[in-house]
Write an enzyme that holds these catalytic residues in place. Structure first.
Site, short mmCIF file in Angstrom:
data_model
loop_
_atom_site.label_atom_id
_atom_site.label_comp_id
_atom_site.label_asym_id
_atom_site.label_seq_id
_atom_site.Cartn_x
_atom_site.Cartn_y
_atom_site.Cartn_z
N SER A 8 0.82 -1.21 0.00
CA SER A 8 0.00 0.00 0.00
C SER A 8 0.86 1.26 0.00
O SER A 8 1.96 1.32 0.55
CB SER A 8 -0.92 0.00 1.22
OG SER A 8 -0.17 0.01 2.42
N SER A 36 -18.31 6.89 19.62
CA SER A 36 -17.64 8.00 18.96
C SER A 36 -16.60 8.53 19.93
O SER A 36 -16.92 8.83 21.09
CB SER A 36 -18.64 9.10 18.59
OG SER A 36 -17.97 10.21 18.06
N GLY A 225 6.47 -6.72 19.67
CA GLY A 225 6.21 -5.50 20.41
C GLY A 225 7.36 -5.16 21.34
O GLY A 225 8.53 -5.17 20.94
N ASP A 257 6.86 -1.23 9.95
CA ASP A 257 7.45 -0.90 8.65
C ASP A 257 8.89 -0.43 8.83
O ASP A 257 9.76 -0.76 8.01
CB ASP A 257 6.63 0.18 7.95
CG ASP A 257 5.17 -0.23 7.75
OD1 ASP A 257 4.91 -1.44 7.63
OD2 ASP A 257 4.30 0.67 7.74
#
Length: 324
Positions: A8, A36, A225, A257
């Protein structure tokens, strides 16, 4: 090494929720969740797994080749990546679509809730790897990162047919793919990269045990992690590399990444798996200390100094020989 990075290419809209998602989610009400979150910060950054990885390799002095689909809004992003050492000649523009968009909210625990608009990325299935291979007169490795699942499968098949080594890195797309697709993507890969959660989900979906996986791939890299990274393989001793400790935590977007960029840059330099993973971990630390996956700067002296503090003087001296 000539490394092609597929996946992507996106714009990241990154927000922060001052609180904890875990306190807002009621276990017995998840079937009708309606929430929300009022956020207190919004930043818009360049992102996408392939672009993030290519950027990281570029700032380390490599010349990665980015392959992917974008919209006509990519001009400024192209200039940015080119400036930082990325070959963008194989990026294809689709005039009727926007470049993909990642919307992510991070809470005070560094937990994240995100959504992803595919946009031009959905055209990844229509992009062949072969013209890039021809343009470069061959390539050494293709990283097949998360983008359109059919595009990932197409690139995988092209690599198999041409005998090009590849790194399989499903990332977020593992949730969308079934066991048969995942087995095809992984079968014969030189490298299989996942985080710890994706590792377990991959094994569940494919029906492969941990030992089964090593019968199908060369080297398995699992990021853990805060526990670092573990590397296993049929013909290599198990390697565990702890994280390079950060001085602050700002945003985790793109940390994985960053690790991949440093890891494959290290391998391109001819470093060992352990040393390459240390480079990757140091770069990942720079990412988490920065607001956005491509906003960090690699200062050679500082990078080598911090690498030495984390992994020792020998590691620092070996990496310093290669770091641009």
């Amino acid at each position: 090494m000539k490394i092609v990075v597929t996946g992507s290419i996106a714009t990241d809209h990154l927000m922060h929720f001052k609180g904890r998602f875990a306190e807002q989610l009621l276990p017995d009400q998840l079937h009708q969740v309606s929430l929300s979150f009022l956020v207190d910060r919004l930043v818009i950054r360049r992102g996408g797994v392939a672009a993030n990885i290519a950027f990281g390799m570029g700032v380390l002095g490599e010349r990665p080749i980015l392959l992917g689909a974008v919209g006509p809004d990519f001009d400024d992003y192209r200039a940015w990546l080119t400036k930082h050492g990325v070959d963008c000649e194989s990026v294809q523009v689709f005039e009727n679509l926007h470049t993909a968009r990642f919307n992510c909210t991070t809470d005070d625990d560094m937990a994240q809730i995100a959504s992803f608009y595919t946009g031009a990325m959905a055209e990844g299935r229509n992009i062949s790897l072969q013209p890039t291979v021809d343009r470069l007169d061959g390539v050494d490795l293709v990283m097949i990162g998360a983008h359109d699942p059919e595009g990932m499968l197409r690139n995988t098949r092209e690599c198999k047919e041409a005998g090009i080594p590849r790194a399989a890195d499903f990332s977020q797309q593992i949730a969308l793919m079934d066991g048969e697709q995942l087995r095809e993507l992984a079968e014969g890969a030189a490298y299989l990269l996942t985080n710890d959660y994706e590792k377990n989900l991959f094994e569940q979906k494919t029906g492969w045990s941990e030992s089964d996986v090593l019968d199908h791939v060369g080297i398995r890299v699992t990021t853990l992690g805060e526990r670092g990274v573990e590397i296993t393989g049929r013909d290599v001793e198990r390697v565990h590399v702890p994280i390079a400790r950060e001085v602050r935590k700002v945003d985790p977007t793109g940390v994985g990444d960053g690790f991949r960029a440093g890891f494959f840059a290290g391998l391109s330099w001819g470093l060992s798996l352990e040393r390459a993973a240390q480079v990757g971990s140091m770069l990942a630390t720079l990412v988490i200390e920065t607001d956005g996956p491509q906003e960090y700067v690699v200062d050679r002296a500082e990078f080598v100094k911090r690498l030495g503090e984390a992994y020792g003087d020998t590691a620092a001296s070996e990496v310093a020989e290669h770091l641009a």
